[in-house]
Design an enzyme around this catalytic site. Structure first.
Site, PDB file in Angstrom:
ATOM      1  N   SER A  15      -6.789   6.482  11.280  1.00 43.65           N
ATOM      2  CA  SER A  15      -5.889   7.328  10.492  1.00 43.65           C
ATOM      3  C   SER A  15      -6.434   7.520   9.082  1.00 43.65           C
ATOM      4  O   SER A  15      -7.288   6.744   8.624  1.00 43.65           O
ATOM      5  CB  SER A  15      -4.517   6.661  10.424  1.00 43.65           C
ATOM      6  OG  SER A  15      -4.641   5.340   9.944  1.00 43.65           O
ATOM      7  N   GLU A  17      -5.272   8.560   4.933  1.00 37.25           N
ATOM      8  CA  GLU A  17      -4.140   8.650   3.995  1.00 37.25           C
ATOM      9  C   GLU A  17      -4.384   9.742   2.943  1.00 37.25           C
ATOM     10  O   GLU A  17      -5.467   9.825   2.367  1.00 37.25           O
ATOM     11  CB  GLU A  17      -3.940   7.297   3.305  1.00 37.25           C
ATOM     12  CG  GLU A  17      -2.723   7.294   2.393  1.00 37.25           C
ATOM     13  CD  GLU A  17      -2.346   5.903   1.930  1.00 37.25           C
ATOM     14  OE1 GLU A  17      -2.145   5.024   2.797  1.00 37.25           O
ATOM     15  OE2 GLU A  17      -2.263   5.710   0.709  1.00 37.25           O
ATOM     16  N   ASP A 109       7.118   0.461  -6.751  1.00 39.05           N
ATOM     17  CA  ASP A 109       6.968  -0.422  -7.912  1.00 39.05           C
ATOM     18  C   ASP A 109       8.003  -0.121  -8.979  1.00 39.05           C
ATOM     19  O   ASP A 109       8.273   1.038  -9.285  1.00 39.05           O
ATOM     20  CB  ASP A 109       5.553  -0.285  -8.494  1.00 39.05           C
ATOM     21  CG  ASP A 109       4.526  -0.977  -7.621  1.00 39.05           C
ATOM     22  OD1 ASP A 109       4.811  -2.105  -7.162  1.00 39.05           O
ATOM     23  OD2 ASP A 109       3.476  -0.380  -7.367  1.00 39.05           O
ATOM     24  N   HIS A 265      -7.412   2.333   8.904  1.00 35.08           N
ATOM     25  CA  HIS A 265      -6.670   3.296   8.092  1.00 35.08           C
ATOM     26  C   HIS A 265      -7.535   3.568   6.867  1.00 35.08           C
ATOM     27  O   HIS A 265      -7.808   2.653   6.082  1.00 35.08           O
ATOM     28  CB  HIS A 265      -5.319   2.684   7.690  1.00 35.08           C
ATOM     29  CG  HIS A 265      -4.455   3.600   6.893  1.00 35.08           C
ATOM     30  ND1 HIS A 265      -3.848   4.720   7.428  1.00 35.08           N
ATOM     31  CD2 HIS A 265      -4.085   3.579   5.581  1.00 35.08           C
ATOM     32  CE1 HIS A 265      -3.130   5.327   6.497  1.00 35.08           C
ATOM     33  NE2 HIS A 265      -3.257   4.665   5.364  1.00 35.08           N
TER      34      HIS A 265
HETATM   35  P1  FAD Z   1       8.319  -5.499  -0.153  1.00 34.39           P
HETATM   36  O1  FAD Z   1       7.952  -5.705   1.258  1.00 34.39           O
HETATM   37  O2  FAD Z   1       9.760  -5.352  -0.485  1.00 34.39           O
HETATM   38  O3  FAD Z   1       7.695  -6.711  -0.999  1.00 34.39           O
HETATM   39  C1  FAD Z   1       7.663  -6.656  -2.415  1.00 34.39           C
HETATM   40  C2  FAD Z   1       7.675  -8.076  -2.968  1.00 34.39           C
HETATM   41  O4  FAD Z   1       8.975  -8.655  -2.737  1.00 34.39           O
HETATM   42  C3  FAD Z   1       6.677  -9.015  -2.309  1.00 34.39           C
HETATM   43  O5  FAD Z   1       6.173  -9.881  -3.294  1.00 34.39           O
HETATM   44  C4  FAD Z   1       7.512  -9.781  -1.282  1.00 34.39           C
HETATM   45  O6  FAD Z   1       6.992 -11.078  -1.010  1.00 34.39           O
HETATM   46  C5  FAD Z   1       8.854  -9.885  -2.022  1.00 34.39           C
HETATM   47  N1  FAD Z   1      10.017  -9.970  -1.138  1.00 34.39           N
HETATM   48  C6  FAD Z   1      10.268  -9.272  -0.013  1.00 34.39           C
HETATM   49  N2  FAD Z   1      11.462  -9.630   0.509  1.00 34.39           N
HETATM   50  C7  FAD Z   1      12.003 -10.558  -0.319  1.00 34.39           C
HETATM   51  C8  FAD Z   1      13.213 -11.302  -0.334  1.00 34.39           C
HETATM   52  N3  FAD Z   1      14.126 -11.159   0.643  1.00 34.39           N
HETATM   53  N4  FAD Z   1      13.423 -12.197  -1.327  1.00 34.39           N
HETATM   54  C9  FAD Z   1      12.503 -12.364  -2.316  1.00 34.39           C
HETATM   55  N5  FAD Z   1      11.321 -11.692  -2.358  1.00 34.39           N
HETATM   56  C10 FAD Z   1      11.090 -10.792  -1.378  1.00 34.39           C
HETATM   57  N6  FAD Z   1       3.747   2.749  -3.319  1.00 34.39           N
HETATM   58  C11 FAD Z   1       4.294   3.963  -3.590  1.00 34.39           C
HETATM   59  O7  FAD Z   1       4.943   4.128  -4.631  1.00 34.39           O
HETATM   60  N7  FAD Z   1       4.152   5.009  -2.723  1.00 34.39           N
HETATM   61  C12 FAD Z   1       3.440   4.904  -1.554  1.00 34.39           C
HETATM   62  O8  FAD Z   1       3.327   5.878  -0.799  1.00 34.39           O
HETATM   63  C13 FAD Z   1       2.854   3.645  -1.249  1.00 34.39           C
HETATM   64  N8  FAD Z   1       2.164   3.458  -0.094  1.00 34.39           N
HETATM   65  C14 FAD Z   1       1.636   2.217   0.189  1.00 34.39           C
HETATM   66  C15 FAD Z   1       0.948   2.043   1.399  1.00 34.39           C
HETATM   67  C16 FAD Z   1       0.379   0.811   1.715  1.00 34.39           C
HETATM   68  C17 FAD Z   1      -0.353   0.633   3.026  1.00 34.39           C
HETATM   69  C18 FAD Z   1       0.500  -0.279   0.794  1.00 34.39           C
HETATM   70  C19 FAD Z   1      -0.143  -1.603   1.107  1.00 34.39           C
HETATM   71  C20 FAD Z   1       1.202  -0.115  -0.391  1.00 34.39           C
HETATM   72  C21 FAD Z   1       1.783   1.123  -0.716  1.00 34.39           C
HETATM   73  N9  FAD Z   1       2.502   1.332  -1.892  1.00 34.39           N
HETATM   74  C22 FAD Z   1       3.047   2.565  -2.175  1.00 34.39           C
HETATM   75  C23 FAD Z   1       2.650   0.247  -2.890  1.00 34.39           C
HETATM   76  C24 FAD Z   1       3.969  -0.554  -2.706  1.00 34.39           C
HETATM   77  O9  FAD Z   1       5.085   0.278  -2.921  1.00 34.39           O
HETATM   78  C25 FAD Z   1       3.947  -1.691  -3.743  1.00 34.39           C
HETATM   79  O10 FAD Z   1       2.917  -2.596  -3.444  1.00 34.39           O
HETATM   80  C26 FAD Z   1       5.262  -2.401  -3.942  1.00 34.39           C
HETATM   81  O11 FAD Z   1       5.126  -3.261  -5.076  1.00 34.39           O
HETATM   82  C27 FAD Z   1       5.702  -3.277  -2.776  1.00 34.39           C
HETATM   83  O12 FAD Z   1       6.099  -2.555  -1.715  1.00 34.39           O
HETATM   84  P2  FAD Z   1       6.414  -3.262  -0.299  1.00 34.39           P
HETATM   85  O13 FAD Z   1       6.933  -2.198   0.567  1.00 34.39           O
HETATM   86  O14 FAD Z   1       5.250  -4.036   0.137  1.00 34.39           O
HETATM   87  O15 FAD Z   1       7.611  -4.236  -0.789  1.00 34.39           O
END
Ligand code: FAD
Length: 288
Positions: A15, A17, A109, A265
Site C-alpha cells: 500500500s 500513503e 496530536d 506500507h
Molecule cells: P493512541 O492509540 O490513542 O495512543 C496515544 C498515546 O496514548 C500512546 O502513548 C498510548 O500508549 C496512550 N494510550 C492509549 N490508550 C490509553 C489509555 N487507555 N490510558 C492511558 N494511555 C493510553 N496523525 C494525524 O494527525 N493524521 C494522520 O493521518 C495520521 N496518520 C498516522 C498513520 C500512522 C500509520 C501512524 C503510525 C501515525 C499517524 N498519525 C497521524 C500520528 C498519530 O495521530 C500520533 O502519533 C498520535 O500522537 C497518536 O495517535 P494513535 O492513534 O497512535 O493514539
C-alpha cells in the site's frame, strides 16, 4: 475490498500513503503519482487526515476521488481528538456515501488541535470502538515499534495497543522505522501481549538530512549508523541521495518480507518515483 480481507488472503499486501494536497499544482502531482502507482496494483492507498478541526472533509473528498475516479481501494485516516462524536458520525457518513469501506482510526496530536479538544475522545481505541460498531468499515490502527513518544515504556504502550485491537482494530500499521530488528522485536512483544492482528511495516525512503533530524527529534525514530553515514555522504547531491535512499529502503523491504511481514506500507510524500523503484526492486523476490 476491505483491508482485513486482503490480509486474510495470505499473499503479501502492499500500500501507499498520500496526504491531501494544498494547491492545484500539488493536487495534479498527487493524481499523476496515484495513476502511476496504480499500475503496480496496490491493495490499497491511504489518505492522511489533519488533526485540526475542519480538514477531515478534505480527506473524505480526496478519498472519494482516489476510489471512484482513479479506481484505487482507499483507507481514510480519521483522527478523533479535535472532534465531537456527532462530527465523527458525520464524517463517517461522508465516507460511506463515497463507498469507502476502510478507516485507519487515530487519536491525532494535541499540539495540532486549535483550542481545547471537545473531550468526547481521548484515545484512538474509543474511536476504533465507535467506527467498528457501525459494522460497515474495516478498521485499522497505528503502532510504534520504538514506542509512542508519550508512553512511559514500550510495554505500557503495547498494553494500550491490546485495548485498541480488542476495540476492533483488525490490523495495525507501524510508524516508520529504519532498523528492522526493532520491527521483528516488536512483533514478538506484541504477540506475547496478546496482540494477534497483522502488523504492516511502514517504510519511508529518506530525502535529506533535515528530514532525518525531524524524525529522530519528534517521532522517537532511531537512525542506524549506516543510514546516518549515507545521508551525510550524499547530503547536497540529489541524485546520489535518491539512489542511496531507494537502495536502503529496498533492502529493508526485502528483509522484512522474507522475515514474515504481511506486506509493506510505503509513505510516498505524494510522489511515485521512489515507491515505484522500491517495489520493482522487491518484486521478483518476496512479493511474487
Ligand atoms: P493512541 O492509540 O490513542 O495512543 C496515544 C498515546 O496514548 C500512546 O502513548 C498510548 O500508549 C496512550 N494510550 C492509549 N490508550 C490509553 C489509555 N487507555 N490510558 C492511558 N494511555 C493510553 N496523525 C494525524 O494527525 N493524521 C494522520 O493521518 C495520521 N496518520 C498516522 C498513520 C500512522 C500509520 C501512524 C503510525 C501515525 C499517524 N498519525 C497521524 C500520528 C498519530 O495521530 C500520533 O502519533 C498520535 O500522537 C497518536 O495517535 P494513535 O492513534 O497512535 O493514539
Amino acid at each position: 475490498m476491505k483491508v482485513t480481507e486482503s490480509l486474510k488472503s495470505g499473499r503479501k499486501v502492499f500500500s501507499f500513503e498520500f496526504y491531501p494536497p494544498k494547491t492545484e499544482a500539488d493536487a495534479k502531482r498527487l493524481f499523476d503519482a496515484a495513476r502511476e502507482l496504480k499500475t503496480l496494483s496496490p491493495d490499497f492507498v491511504s489518505v492522511t487526515n489533519s488533526s485540526a478541526g475542519t480538514l477531515p472533509y478534505r480527506t473524505v473528498a480526496l478519498s472519494g476521488i482516489l476510489k471512484n475516479e482513479i479506481g484505487l481501494e482507499v483507507v481514510a485516516h480519521l483522527t478523533c481528538l479535535a472532534h465531537t462524536r456527532a462530527e465523527i458520525i458525520e464524517i463517517a457518513y461522508g465516507l460511506k456515501k463515497m463507498g469507502i469501506e476502510n478507516v485507519l482510526a487515530l487519536r491525532g496530536d494535541r499540539e495540532n488541535v486549535v483550542g481545547e479538544p471537545p473531550g468526547d475522545y481521548k484515545y484512538a481505541s474509543q474511536l476504533t470502538a465507535d467506527i467498528a460498531a457501525d459494522g460497515w468499515f474495516s478498521v485499522g490502527g497505528a503502532c510504534y515499534p520504538e514506542k509512542h513518544p508519550e508512553a512511559a515504556t514500550l510495554e505500557e504502550d503495547i498494553a494500550h495497543l491490546r485495548e485498541k485491537t480488542a476495540a476492533g482494530a483488525s490490523y495495525l500499521i507501524t510508524q516508520l522505522f529504519f532498523d528492522n530488528s526493532l520491527y521483528f522485536g516488536f512483533l514478538e512483544k506484541t504477540a506475547a501481549a496478546g496482540v494477534s492482528v497483522p502488523i504492516l511495516p511502514g517504510l519511508m525512503p529518506i530525502t535529506g538530512y533535515r528530514q532525518i533530524q525531524k524524525f529522530t527529534q519528534l517521532m522517537n525514530v532511531s537512525v542506524p549508523a549506516e543510514l546516518r553515514a549515507g545521508i551525510e555522504r550524499w547530503d547536497g547531491d540529489k541524485d546520489g541521495m535518491f539512489k542511496f535512499s531507494v537502495e536502503y529502503a529496498s533492502r529493508q523491504a526485502e528483509e522484512l518480507l522474507k522475515g514474515g511481514a504481511p506486506g509493506l506500507h510505503l509513505y510516498t510524500l505524494n510522489r511515485s518515483r521512489a515507491a515505484m523503484e522500491i517495489l520493482r526492486n522487491v518484486r521478483g523476490g518476496a512479493l511474487k
